[in-house]
Design a protein around this motif. Structure first.
Motif, PDB file in Angstrom:
ATOM      1  N   HIS A   1       0.834  -1.199   0.000  1.00 25.61           N
ATOM      2  CA  HIS A   1       0.000   0.000   0.000  1.00 25.61           C
ATOM      3  C   HIS A   1       0.866   1.245   0.000  1.00 25.61           C
ATOM      4  O   HIS A   1       1.841   1.342   0.746  1.00 25.61           O
ATOM      5  N   LEU A   2       0.523   2.187  -0.855  1.00 23.86           N
ATOM      6  CA  LEU A   2       1.246   3.455  -0.948  1.00 23.86           C
ATOM      7  C   LEU A   2       0.607   4.499  -0.042  1.00 23.86           C
ATOM      8  O   LEU A   2      -0.577   4.801  -0.166  1.00 23.86           O
ATOM      9  N   ASP A   3       1.410   5.028   0.873  1.00 25.47           N
ATOM     10  CA  ASP A   3       0.978   6.149   1.699  1.00 25.47           C
ATOM     11  C   ASP A   3       1.506   7.417   1.031  1.00 25.47           C
ATOM     12  O   ASP A   3       2.680   7.757   1.154  1.00 25.47           O
ATOM     13  N   ARG A   4       0.644   8.089   0.320  1.00 24.36           N
ATOM     14  CA  ARG A   4       1.079   9.253  -0.458  1.00 24.36           C
ATOM     15  C   ARG A   4       1.512  10.412   0.432  1.00 24.36           C
ATOM     16  O   ARG A   4       2.344  11.234   0.028  1.00 24.36           O
ATOM     17  N   ALA A   5       0.956  10.506   1.616  1.00 24.76           N
ATOM     18  CA  ALA A   5       1.289  11.618   2.504  1.00 24.76           C
ATOM     19  C   ALA A   5       2.752  11.556   2.958  1.00 24.76           C
ATOM     20  O   ALA A   5       3.456  12.567   2.981  1.00 24.76           O
ATOM     21  N   SER A   6       3.197  10.337   3.300  1.00 24.48           N
ATOM     22  CA  SER A   6       4.570  10.194   3.793  1.00 24.48           C
ATOM     23  C   SER A   6       5.534   9.734   2.711  1.00 24.48           C
ATOM     24  O   SER A   6       6.746   9.765   2.898  1.00 24.48           O
ATOM     25  N   GLY A   7       4.989   9.275   1.566  1.00 27.82           N
ATOM     26  CA  GLY A   7       5.847   8.780   0.499  1.00 27.82           C
ATOM     27  C   GLY A   7       6.507   7.473   0.849  1.00 27.82           C
ATOM     28  O   GLY A   7       7.672   7.237   0.520  1.00 27.82           O
ATOM     29  N   THR A   8       5.782   6.577   1.535  1.00 27.21           N
ATOM     30  CA  THR A   8       6.324   5.284   1.926  1.00 27.21           C
ATOM     31  C   THR A   8       5.364   4.169   1.543  1.00 27.21           C
ATOM     32  O   THR A   8       4.187   4.404   1.254  1.00 27.21           O
ATOM     33  N   LEU A   9       5.876   2.942   1.542  1.00 26.13           N
ATOM     34  CA  LEU A   9       5.085   1.758   1.247  1.00 26.13           C
ATOM     35  C   LEU A   9       4.913   0.922   2.510  1.00 26.13           C
ATOM     36  O   LEU A   9       5.808   0.870   3.358  1.00 26.13           O
ATOM     37  N   HIS A  10       3.767   0.266   2.614  1.00 25.76           N
ATOM     38  CA  HIS A  10       3.497  -0.604   3.751  1.00 25.76           C
ATOM     39  C   HIS A  10       2.922  -1.913   3.240  1.00 25.76           C
ATOM     40  O   HIS A  10       2.243  -1.957   2.211  1.00 25.76           O
ATOM     41  N   VAL A  11       3.173  -2.997   3.963  1.00 25.00           N
ATOM     42  CA  VAL A  11       2.653  -4.306   3.607  1.00 25.00           C
ATOM     43  C   VAL A  11       1.463  -4.630   4.483  1.00 25.00           C
ATOM     44  O   VAL A  11       1.494  -4.458   5.694  1.00 25.00           O
ATOM     45  N   GLY A  12       0.367  -5.094   3.851  1.00 25.62           N
ATOM     46  CA  GLY A  12      -0.818  -5.491   4.604  1.00 25.62           C
ATOM     47  C   GLY A  12      -1.580  -6.526   3.828  1.00 25.62           C
ATOM     48  O   GLY A  12      -1.058  -7.156   2.913  1.00 25.62           O
ATOM     49  N   LYS A  13      -2.828  -6.732   4.166  1.00 29.91           N
ATOM     50  CA  LYS A  13      -3.679  -7.638   3.403  1.00 29.91           C
ATOM     51  C   LYS A  13      -5.033  -6.983   3.211  1.00 29.91           C
ATOM     52  O   LYS A  13      -5.439  -6.121   3.988  1.00 29.91           O
ATOM     53  N   ILE A  14      -5.742  -7.370   2.175  1.00 35.59           N
ATOM     54  CA  ILE A  14      -7.047  -6.780   1.897  1.00 35.59           C
ATOM     55  C   ILE A  14      -8.080  -7.384   2.832  1.00 35.59           C
ATOM     56  O   ILE A  14      -8.181  -8.583   2.990  1.00 35.59           O
ATOM     57  N   LYS A  15      -8.839  -6.514   3.442  1.00 39.45           N
ATOM     58  CA  LYS A  15      -9.883  -6.960   4.349  1.00 39.45           C
ATOM     59  C   LYS A  15     -11.097  -6.072   4.169  1.00 39.45           C
ATOM     60  O   LYS A  15     -11.036  -4.867   4.381  1.00 39.45           O
ATOM     61  N   LYS A  16     -12.186  -6.665   3.762  1.00 36.59           N
ATOM     62  CA  LYS A  16     -13.388  -5.873   3.485  1.00 36.59           C
ATOM     63  C   LYS A  16     -14.104  -5.497   4.763  1.00 36.59           C
ATOM     64  O   LYS A  16     -14.191  -6.268   5.707  1.00 36.59           O
ATOM     65  N   ILE A  17     -14.635  -4.312   4.767  1.00 37.40           N
ATOM     66  CA  ILE A  17     -15.418  -3.834   5.889  1.00 37.40           C
ATOM     67  C   ILE A  17     -16.887  -3.986   5.536  1.00 37.40           C
ATOM     68  O   ILE A  17     -17.286  -3.753   4.404  1.00 37.40           O
ATOM     69  N   GLU A  18     -17.667  -4.407   6.504  1.00 38.62           N
ATOM     70  CA  GLU A  18     -19.099  -4.577   6.244  1.00 38.62           C
ATOM     71  C   GLU A  18     -19.716  -3.251   5.843  1.00 38.62           C
ATOM     72  O   GLU A  18     -19.275  -2.184   6.260  1.00 38.62           O
ATOM     73  N   GLU A  19     -20.715  -3.365   5.021  1.00 38.98           N
ATOM     74  CA  GLU A  19     -21.396  -2.153   4.562  1.00 38.98           C
ATOM     75  C   GLU A  19     -21.925  -1.375   5.754  1.00 38.98           C
ATOM     76  O   GLU A  19     -22.471  -1.929   6.681  1.00 38.98           O
ATOM     77  N   THR A  20     -21.658  -0.086   5.713  1.00 38.37           N
ATOM     78  CA  THR A  20     -22.187   0.763   6.776  1.00 38.37           C
ATOM     79  C   THR A  20     -23.630   1.090   6.493  1.00 38.37           C
ATOM     80  O   THR A  20     -24.115   0.971   5.375  1.00 38.37           O
TER      81      THR A  20
END
Length: 346
Positions: free
Chosen positions: A78-97
């Motif tokens: 994932h690209l954090d445009r604010a800090s200009g860095t990359l992070h590793v994570g996994k996709i996780k869906k959030i239930e519909e609000t």
């Protein structure tokens, strides 16, 4: 008030300096799902113009920078445009609000890996491009092959040996194992400036396995890449050589030259292997990235001789270092790499 302003400036300085260090591609995606075949270099290049600036991009420190085995297929970068860095994570869906007008969103969260082997991790660069150079000596000291076991005869008096043929050798030791690599002496590597002998290339010919140890041992050629004959030398096969290193700029100013191009050609293109006249003693390490430069042309202008500025045209990734020399992979180039071109700290 003055103290507050000074404190604010001090807080912002790293951000400004960082912004000068790495540039995000104008069309960079927000995230990338890692798949088998990806490399750390390629992933970084999807987001940034300078993929070799790994410490800044990933926020790594000197304790973690040399161990890149932490990105695996299935991860999401994932690209954090604010800090200009990359992070590793996994996709996780959030239930519909329940709020009207809002759609599902995607959230990246930390991921813990349980892996049987670090070989599942994504490598820094393509392993296939450098594998032959990781498990073979290739650079030897003076007379490094003189006392090595020698092929002294062939079955049926064959002149040249191929895969499956039988050979006979003297000097083999049972305690060094069954597998051996076959070499012949190559060219002498000289420093183009000091004329110091930096080492000697050993030309890899193939692999052999001992079928019977004796004063004159019996070998079977299990792989022949080039012609093998009487007089060729044997070196004990080495184990797998670690070849995954995080791309990074050297801490010091390195000024190297290209002194050899693999396969004996005079020019190299992208993904070719070159030899540099600098090594461990000069501060060069595996993973270092160097910029390629071509010496500026000499031109005549109104009777005056002028030397144009040197031209930066590509990048090298250093993947194996010896004491006085190093191997590097051409990662990016817009000109053919030529002998004696410079390789400098970017």
């Amino acid at each position: 008030m003055q103290k507050i302003i000074i404190s604010l400036i001090c807080c912002l300085l790293p951000t400004f300096a960082f912004a000068d260090t790495v540039k995000i591609h104008h069309n960079a995606p927000d995230s990338h799902i890692v798949v088998k075949g990806d490399t750390l270099w390629d992933i970084s290049a999807k987001f940034f113009e300078d993929p070799w600036k790994w410490p800044q991009i990933w926020g790594l420190n000197k304790d973690t920078i040399k161990d890149p085995h932490w990105i695996y297929p299935g991860d999401v970068v994932h690209l954090d445009r604010a800090s200009g860095t990359l992070h590793v994570g996994k996709i996780k869906k959030i239930e519909e609000t329940a709020e009207a007008g809002k759609s599902d969103s995607v959230k990246l969260s930390p991921r813990v890996h349980v892996q049987s082997s670090e070989h599942n991790a994504i490598p820094s660069i393509s392993a296939s491009a450098i594998e032959p150079f990781l498990s073979r000596p290739l650079i030897i000291e003076k007379n490094g092959l003189s006392n090595a076991p020698t092929i002294v005869g062939t079955q049926e008096k064959r002149v040249l040996l191929a895969t499956g043929d039988i050979a006979y050798a003297k000097g083999l030791s049972k305690d060094q194992g069954l597998l051996w690599q076959i070499y012949q002496p190559g060219k002498t590597l000289l420093d183009p400036d000091s004329k110091e002998v930096l080492g000697y290339e050993a030309v890899y010919l193939g692999d052999a396995e001992v079928e019977k140890f004796a004063d004159i041992s019996t070998l079977k050629i299990i792989k022949a890449l080039k012609e093998i004959n009487k007089g060729d030398r044997l070196i004990q096969a080495s184990g797998e050589f670690a070849g995954s290193y995080v791309p990074r700029v050297p801490d010091s100013q390195i000024a190297a030259r290209v002194i050899s191009i693999y396969a004996g050609v005079s020019q190299a293109g992208q993904h070719s292997i070159v030899t540099l006249n600098k090594g461990l003693r000069d501060g060069l390490e595996n993973g270092h990235v160097l910029a390629l430069y071509r010496k500026g042309d000499v031109v005549k202008e109104k009777g005056e001789t002028l030397t144009l500025p040197d031209v930066r045209y590509g990048l090298l990734f250093v993947f194996r270092t010896f004491d006085k020399v190093a191997y590097a992979l051409v990662m990016r180039t817009r000109l053919p790499v030529q002998l004696l071109d410079s390789a400098l700290t970017p």
